[in-house]
Design a protein around this motif. Structure first.
Motif, mmCIF file in Angstrom:
data_model
loop_
_atom_site.group_PDB
_atom_site.id
_atom_site.type_symbol
_atom_site.label_atom_id
_atom_site.label_comp_id
_atom_site.label_asym_id
_atom_site.label_seq_id
_atom_site.Cartn_x
_atom_site.Cartn_y
_atom_site.Cartn_z
ATOM 1 N N ASP A 194 31.296 23.324 12.767
ATOM 2 C CA ASP A 194 31.964 23.610 14.030
ATOM 3 C C ASP A 194 31.943 25.100 14.398
ATOM 4 O O ASP A 194 32.233 25.461 15.539
ATOM 5 N N LEU A 198 32.463 26.496 18.190
ATOM 6 C CA LEU A 198 33.760 27.047 18.604
ATOM 7 C C LEU A 198 33.751 28.572 18.741
ATOM 8 O O LEU A 198 34.320 29.117 19.681
ATOM 9 N N LEU A 199 33.104 29.226 17.810
ATOM 10 C CA LEU A 199 33.261 30.678 17.748
ATOM 11 C C LEU A 199 32.128 31.448 18.408
ATOM 12 O O LEU A 199 32.356 32.489 19.033
ATOM 13 N N PRO B 222 40.377 32.802 14.284
ATOM 14 C CA PRO B 222 40.475 32.051 15.545
ATOM 15 C C PRO B 222 40.260 30.555 15.301
ATOM 16 O O PRO B 222 39.338 30.175 14.589
ATOM 17 N N GLN B 223 41.126 29.751 15.867
ATOM 18 C CA GLN B 223 41.042 28.307 15.596
ATOM 19 C C GLN B 223 40.219 27.547 16.629
ATOM 20 O O GLN B 223 39.487 26.630 16.297
ATOM 21 N N ARG B 224 40.376 27.918 17.883
ATOM 22 C CA ARG B 224 39.713 27.131 18.932
ATOM 23 C C ARG B 224 38.708 27.975 19.718
ATOM 24 O O ARG B 224 38.355 27.619 20.846
ATOM 25 N N GLY B 225 38.279 29.064 19.149
ATOM 26 C CA GLY B 225 37.346 29.933 19.861
ATOM 27 C C GLY B 225 37.920 30.344 21.199
ATOM 28 O O GLY B 225 39.116 30.601 21.313
ATOM 29 N N ASN B 226 37.054 30.379 22.201
ATOM 30 C CA ASN B 226 37.521 30.764 23.543
ATOM 31 C C ASN B 226 37.943 29.548 24.364
ATOM 32 O O ASN B 226 38.190 29.695 25.555
ATOM 33 N N TYR B 227 38.012 28.382 23.729
ATOM 34 C CA TYR B 227 38.243 27.149 24.500
ATOM 35 C C TYR B 227 39.703 26.836 24.738
ATOM 36 O O TYR B 227 40.034 25.807 25.338
ATOM 37 N N ARG B 331 28.860 21.111 27.698
ATOM 38 C CA ARG B 331 29.599 21.896 26.702
ATOM 39 C C ARG B 331 30.787 21.088 26.184
ATOM 40 O O ARG B 331 31.059 21.055 24.985
ATOM 41 N N SER B 334 29.770 18.418 23.787
ATOM 42 C CA SER B 334 29.395 18.953 22.468
ATOM 43 C C SER B 334 30.617 19.360 21.648
ATOM 44 O O SER B 334 30.532 19.526 20.445
ATOM 45 N N LEU B 335 31.750 19.536 22.331
ATOM 46 C CA LEU B 335 32.949 20.011 21.630
ATOM 47 C C LEU B 335 33.875 18.877 21.179
ATOM 48 O O LEU B 335 34.860 19.118 20.487
ATOM 49 N N ALA B 337 33.990 16.551 18.999
ATOM 50 C CA ALA B 337 34.343 16.349 17.586
ATOM 51 C C ALA B 337 34.985 17.591 16.969
ATOM 52 O O ALA B 337 35.505 17.527 15.856
ATOM 53 N N SER B 338 34.947 18.699 17.675
ATOM 54 C CA SER B 338 35.379 19.965 17.064
ATOM 55 C C SER B 338 36.716 20.472 17.577
ATOM 56 O O SER B 338 37.318 21.360 16.960
ATOM 57 N N LEU B 339 37.151 19.959 18.696
ATOM 58 C CA LEU B 339 38.309 20.536 19.364
ATOM 59 C C LEU B 339 39.420 19.510 19.493
ATOM 60 O O LEU B 339 39.161 18.345 19.790
#
Lengths: 229, 545
Positions: A194, A198-199, B222-227, B331, B334-335, B337-339
């Motif tokens: 991920d 995410l990053l 950072p846990q969720r990036g810029n999202y 986008r 694609s996120l 499963a990750s967010l």
């Protein structure tokens, strides 16, 4: 904002700019020669894609602005009467140092034949100097770009007059913090699936280029190495 | 998952006002931005509102821009400017009578100018801020402010009084003009440093917007990036920009505005036509400038341009709007499963990109809004709406960052171009603070004198002048502005140390640099930071604007 490059300008625009810039024989230059000459003047050390065509517009806008001063004002002073040193952070690891030495002190330092030294000090939590390094500077220097090599530290600068027998601290700057970075310090994090999504993906432009920042570049480089392992 | 787009448009121009000249070239920056960006954007937003289309956008209106937009002299001059565009349009329609395709374009530009003038006079009542305010009151726009003169704040980290003065003055100006305190605060150039949040919270700011890499480079994980936005430990919300999606619009080489069928910005009759013909529409002495009449398409990296076709370009904006939304959706897919929440994409732009630089940008935005309004899986939100929803949020401190070249302060602290002025500016701030301490709570003439010194100090801190010097654009004007403000501050400093007031200077300085009528120089006194911010207590609703 850069939308368009110099090679999109028309011949007449190029000639106009060349005329404004007083390029020799601009009337007789070919398009390629004009572009070359203009680039040389404006941006010898930058790539063509960096050139913001807006400058050609704005560079001519100085006309009419020559009478902006108010009554009673004086020219900017070359130096000040007091002594000080300041530190302004440029990026994560570099700062601009600039200083001034008052005239009386300057005369005394010169009479002692002292060496001026900038001491870059990394501080402990209790504001004690933990690490430091020195740069010798001349009496006519007024600024220097200093590195902050140790992360997670506050820094301050000391301006020192050094003679054979002693160091005299002329002045000290305020502090600047050189931060650390969790992701850079934990490359194992980048192995996770991920991580990229995410990053890193929010920082990558449409053309695949990564946001231009040294620390970001280091992280993406690490990411590539980690994922190739 | 739902895609949530957080569009933030930052409208800003430096304070340029020269009543001492009948016509001043740099004032054209304002008139061009009004005619080509702000009014077309507002007309489009009004049109959507009138059609019943729902949207939520954020506009940051800088205090310097607001001052100019509500300045009687500049507004009068703008009407003169737009009338001259209409006059030029009429001339062009005649000149191009044998070239129907080109003539159609001249007609379009002239009619755009007419529509802008009509909107300006009828809907805005001569002040564009009225139209922004109306859309804000109806819930379409969230209006926010920024630093008083758009100072790049990280340079002044060790001068908290000056940083606070920039924040406080910007907020008070906003309250004065819009009768309400903004929830958000745009950081000039997205310039942030850890601890800045303390001064923002002191002034009742709830959220701010940051550069794309501000979270990745944090000392926290950072846990969720810029999202998703994050919260600083003191409770300030931070929305980090999405570089990937904004680059679709912003990129100089691959962004939508570079499409060959869009209008070429740099080919303008102000440069292309005979000097005798364009002379009434340019500046003395024969200084060629853009007139806004541009007939060619981007075409490619060549001087040979093809004629511009608005119809073809309009079709392309639809295509590009759909492409943008497709990218957003992909986008989000694609996120999945990750967010653990719906992604928020913070899409911040300079407002002047739309219409002025990218002629079709307003139309593109209209399609994005219209298309989004019809979808269920994608929506427009504003930060305040998001915050009010009570979504889960990570607490972390972002990293020192900006959206400038190099990602930090490199542009504004550049030893090759502007560092000399950084030194003088910091010294000026110290001097301003020194006289504020020595002469607190003055009345009458000395109060005016010191208030003008505070104005000069704030104007000196503007990020625009070092930026211009770094880019080698209007360098001379920028240097003169910086030099002038430093000289003005020094004059007050010298006079006050002799217990004197230079009234001739004061009258002239107050007349030209008339920004921030409510300013109080005491904010440069360290005692000021020990009190509550006047943002909480100032009531300007009864003040005549």
């Amino acid at each position: 904002m850069v939308l368009i490059n110099i090679d999109r300008l028309s011949d007449s625009e190029l000639k106009y700019i060349a005329q404004q810039e007083e390029i020799d024989s601009w009337q007789n230059l070919s398009r390629e020669e004009l572009i070359e000459a203009i680039e040389e003047i404006y941006d010898a050390d930058r790539t063509v894609s960096d050139i913001n065509a807006a400058k050609y517009v704005n560079s001519i806008s100085d006309a009419g602005s020559d009478v902006l001063q108010f009554p009673g004002v004086r020219p900017l002073p070359q130096s000040f009467s007091d002594s000080f040193i300041h530190m302004v952070q440029r990026d994560s690891c570099w700062a601009l140092a600039f200083w001034n030495i008052g005239e009386n002190l300057r005369n005394r330092i010169e009479s002692l034949n002292a060496q001026l030294v900038i001491k870059t000090c990394a501080l402990s939590n209790k504001d004690k100097i933990e690490e430091s390094y020195e740069i010798e500077v001349g009496m006519h220097d007024t600024e220097w770009t200093v590195e902050m090599p140790w992360r997670y530290k506050n820094y301050k600068l000391q301006l020192i007059a050094r003679t054979v027998t002693r160091d005299e601290i002329i002045c000290e700057s305020g502090t600047v913090y050189c931060a650390g970075c969790y992701v850079a310090d934990h490359p194992e994090l980048l192995k996770k699936e991920d991580s990229f999504k995410l990053l890193i993906s929010p920082l990558i432009a449409k053309d695949g280029s990564v946001l231009a920042n040294r620390d970001v570049a280091l992280i993406t480089e690490t990411y590539r190495k980690e994922t190739l392992k | 998952m739902k895609s949530r787009m957080n569009f933030i448009f930052h409208a800003h121009l430096p304070f340029v006002r020269h009543p001492e000249f009948p016509k001043f070239l740099e004032e054209d920056w304002l008139y061009e931005a009004i005619n080509e960006s702000y009014l077309p954007l507002l007309r489009m937003l009004y049109k959507l509102r009138n059609k019943g289309t729902s949207y939520h956008l954020t506009f940051s209106l800088s205090p310097t821009l607001c001052s100019m937009l509500s300045d009687n002299l500049l507004c009068e001059r703008f009407v003169g400017y737009i009338n001259s565009r209409i006059e030029l349009g009429n001339l062009e329609i005649d000149r191009l009578s044998n070239e129907p395709d080109m003539q159609k374009l001249a007609l379009m530009y002239r009619d755009n100018a007419k529509k802008n003038l009509q909107f300006f006079q009828e809907e805005c009542k001569g002040n564009i801020l009225n139209a922004f305010n109306a859309l804000s009151n109806e819930g379409f726009l969230e209006l926010i402010t920024t630093a008083a003169t758009h100072a790049y704040l990280p340079i002044y980290k060790n001068s908290p009084l000056a940083v606070n003065a920039q924040i406080e003055t910007g907020l008070i100006q906003h309250i004065r003009l819009f009768d309400r305190s903004p929830e958000g605060f745009w950081l000039p150039e997205c310039g942030y440093y850890p601890t800045l949040e303390e001064l923002l919270k002191r002034n009742n700011v709830k959220w701010t917007s940051l550069a794309a890499h501000s979270l990745l480079l944090s000392e926290d994980k950072p846990q969720r990036g810029n999202y998703a936005p994050v919260k600083c430990p003191n409770g300030l919300w931070c929305f980090a920009r999405d570089n990937n999606l904004t680059s679709l619009v912003w990129s100089a080489t691959d962004g939508y505005p570079a499409d060959p069928c869009y209008r070429e910005f740099y080919r303008d009759i102000g440069y292309d036509l005979d000097i005798n013909y364009v002379r009434p529409f340019i500046h003395e002495p024969d200084v060629r400038v853009f007139t806004g009449f541009k007939y060619w398409a981007v075409t490619g990296k060549t001087a040979q341009k093809v004629p511009y076709s608005p119809e073809v370009a309009a079709e392309k904006t639809k295509e590009h709007a759909e492409d943008f939304l497709k990218n957003v959706r992909n986008r989000t897919l694609s996120l999945e499963a990750s967010l653990d929440c719906d992604p928020v994409y913070t899409l911040s732009f300079d407002a002047e990109l739309f219409g002025h630089w990218w002629f079709e940008g307003v139309m593109w935005l209209e399609h994005v809004i219209t298309s989004t309004a019809k979808q269920k899986d994608i929506e427009l939100i504003t930060p305040s709406v998001y915050i009010a929803e009570g979504n889960p949020v990570q607490t972390m401190t972002p990293a020192f960052s900006s959206w400038g070249e190099g990602g930090c302060s490199q542009v504004w602290v550049d030893t090759a171009s502007n560092s000399t002025f950084v030194k003088h500016t910091i010294k000026s701030i110290e001097r301003m603070s020194e006289i504020a301490v020595k002469f607190p709570n003055q009345k009458s003439l000395k109060q005016r004198f010191l208030n003008q010194a505070a104005r000069e100090t704030l104007l000196l801190m503007s990020s625009d002048w070092p930026f211009i010097m770094h880019n080698h654009t209007s360098e001379e004007y920028a240097k003169k502005r910086l030099t002038g403000h430093i000289q003005n501050l020094n004059l007050v400093y010298d006079n006050m140390t002799k217990n004197a007031v230079n009234t001739e200077w004061l009258v002239k300085a107050e007349k030209r640099n008339n920004i921030f009528p409510q300013i109080d120089y005491n904010m440069f006194n360290p005692e000021h930071l020990k009190k509550d911010s006047p943002v909480f207590t100032t009531d300007f609703t009864s003040e005549q604007k």
